[in-house]
Write an enzyme that holds these catalytic residues in place. Structure first.
Site, mmCIF file in Angstrom:
data_model
loop_
_atom_site.group_PDB
_atom_site.id
_atom_site.type_symbol
_atom_site.label_atom_id
_atom_site.label_comp_id
_atom_site.label_asym_id
_atom_site.label_seq_id
_atom_site.Cartn_x
_atom_site.Cartn_y
_atom_site.Cartn_z
ATOM 1 C CE LYS A 93 -14.705 -41.502 -23.151
ATOM 2 N NZ LYS A 93 -15.960 -41.399 -22.396
ATOM 3 C CD GLN B 1 -18.049 -39.113 -20.582
ATOM 4 O OE1 GLN B 1 -17.701 -39.687 -21.603
ATOM 5 N NE2 GLN B 1 -17.502 -39.381 -19.415
ATOM 6 C CG ASP C 221 -20.009 -46.411 -23.085
ATOM 7 O OD1 ASP C 221 -18.802 -46.565 -22.839
ATOM 8 O OD2 ASP C 221 -20.596 -45.319 -23.022
HETATM 9 N N1 GUN Z 1 -18.281 -41.760 -17.606
HETATM 10 C C1 GUN Z 1 -17.207 -42.295 -16.973
HETATM 11 N N2 GUN Z 1 -16.788 -43.400 -17.616
HETATM 12 C C2 GUN Z 1 -17.607 -43.578 -18.664
HETATM 13 C C3 GUN Z 1 -17.674 -44.547 -19.703
HETATM 14 O O1 GUN Z 1 -16.895 -45.504 -19.793
HETATM 15 N N3 GUN Z 1 -18.671 -44.365 -20.604
HETATM 16 C C4 GUN Z 1 -19.543 -43.342 -20.533
HETATM 17 N N4 GUN Z 1 -20.504 -43.250 -21.464
HETATM 18 N N5 GUN Z 1 -19.515 -42.419 -19.579
HETATM 19 C C5 GUN Z 1 -18.553 -42.548 -18.657
#
Ligand code: GUN
Length: 295
Positions: A54, A98, A121
C-alpha cells in the site's frame, strides 16, 4: 467455450494511472498532496506485506504516505489516541487501520474513532449507513473494485440476478448494497443457506467471498454467468508446495462461466487501486473541491 478472463491487474493499473493523473489538479488547488495514513499494529507477516504494498502504491501515484507501526503491546487507548491525532491532522485525507488487530484490542472501537470523512476503508457505521440509504459514502475497497470489474464487463447491471456468497461487513454486505444500488436482484448466501448450488445456479452474477478454497464448482453455475472470485486461499499441493486458489474451482468454472476473474490477478490488485481512488476522493471532498471525472 471457455470463459473470458477478467483482467483485474490491467484494470487496476488503469485506475492507478487515472488517480495519478488527477493528483496534480488537487495539488494545484489545495497546495499539498493528498495523504494516506496506514496504521499497522504488531508483526503479522501477511499484514506487513499488504502495508508495504500500500505504501509503495501510494507514493507511486503521487500521494503522501504516512506509516505508523506500533508494537503489539500497544493499548487500545493508545491506538485510539493515534487515530484521533490523524483525524486532526490536515495533511491526512485517509486513515486505514490494518486488520486484524492483536487480541485484546476491540477493532470496532478503533474503527468507530476514525473520522468518517477520512474512512477510506468505508468501515465506519456512518459510511456503511450512508451506503445502505443511498447517500454519498466512502465504500469498502474490495467490493467497490468488484463492482468496477462487473460494470466494465457487463455495462448496465439493471435487472440481473446476483448472488453474493458471504455476509462479512468488509465484502459481502457492502457488495450486496452496491449491486442493489445498480438495480440487481440480490441474494446473500452464507454458511446456513440451503441448496446452495441451486441458489448459485440462478445467478447472472456470482460474487464469491467466503474464504473456502474452490468451494463453487462449474456445475453450480448458470452457463454464461459472470463470476467474481474474491477468495485468496493458499492450499497444499504436495511435496511441500503450495498454490493460491480462489473460492471458485477455476478449472471447472471456466468451462461454464461467460467471464471469470482469475486468482491471482483478478480482484486482488483492485483493492489497493480502489484505496488510492478513495483517498483521492476523500481529499477532494475534504477540500470542498468537485471530484474528478472518471474515478
Ligand atoms: N486486512 C485485510 N484486508 C483489509 C482491508 O481492506 N482493510 C484493512 N484495514 N485491513 C485489511
Amino acid at each position: 467455450m471457455a470463459a473470458d478472463i477478467i483482467d483485474g491487474k490491467a484494470y487496476a493499473e488503469g485506475l492507478r494511472a487515472r488517480v495519478a493523473q488527477a493528483v496534480p489538479g488537487f495539488v494545484a488547488a489545495a497546495g499539498r498532496k493528498p495523504g494516506l495514513a496506514v496504521v499497522l499494529v504488531g508483526e503479522d507477516p501477511a499484514s506487513q506485506v499488504y502495508v508495504r504494498a500500500k505504501g509503495k502504491a501510494t507514493i507511486a501515484a503521487g500521494l503522501e504516505s504516512f506509516e505508523h507501526k506500533l508494537p503489539d503491546t500497544v493499548t487500545q487507548g493508545e491506538l485510539i489516541a493515534l487515530v484521533r491525532r490523524l483525524n486532526a491532522d490536515e495533511a491526512v485525507d485517509g486513515i486505514l487501520v490494518q486488520l486484524p488487530l492483536p487480541r485484546g484490542i476491540d477493532d470496532k472501537a478503533v474503527i468507530a474513532a476514525i473520522d468518517p470523512a477520512k474512512d477510506v476503508d468505508g468501515f465506519t457505521i456512518a459510511n456503511a449507513g450512508r451506503l445502505a440509504v443511498g447517500e454519498e459514502a466512502l465504500v469498502p475497497c474490495t467490493p467497490l473494485g468488484c463492482l468496477m470489474l462487473l460494470k466494465d464487463r457487463l455495462g448496465d447491471l439493471s435487472g440481473l440476478d446476483a448472488v453474493v456468497l458471504g455476509r462479512s461487513n468488509i465484502v459481502g454486505k457492502p457488495m450486496a448494497q452496491l449491486l442493489l444500488r445498480e438495480n440487481c436482484t440480490v441474494t446473500i448466501a452464507h454458511s446456513r443457506t440451503r441448496d446452495l448450488p441451486d441458489v448459485v445456479r440462478r445467478a447472472d452474477i456470482v460474487v464469491a467471498a467466503v474464504g473456502r478454497p474452490q468451494m463453487v464448482r462449474g456445475d453450480w453455475l448458470k452457463p454464461g454467468a459472470t463470476v467474481i472470485d474474491v477468495g485468496i486461499n493458499r492450499i497444499e499441493i504436495g511435496e511441500g508446495k503450495t498454490r493460491l486458489v480462489g473460492d471458485v474451482e477455476f478449472e471447472s468454472a471456466v468451462d461454464v462461466a461467460g467471464a471469470i476473474t482469475p486468482v491471482p490477478g483478478g480482484v486482488g490488485p483492485m483493492t489497493i487501486a480502489v484505496l488510492l481512488r478513495n483517498t483521492l476522493a476523500a481529499a477532494f471532498a475534504r477540500a470542498g473541491l468537485p471530484a474528478p471525472e472518471g474515478l
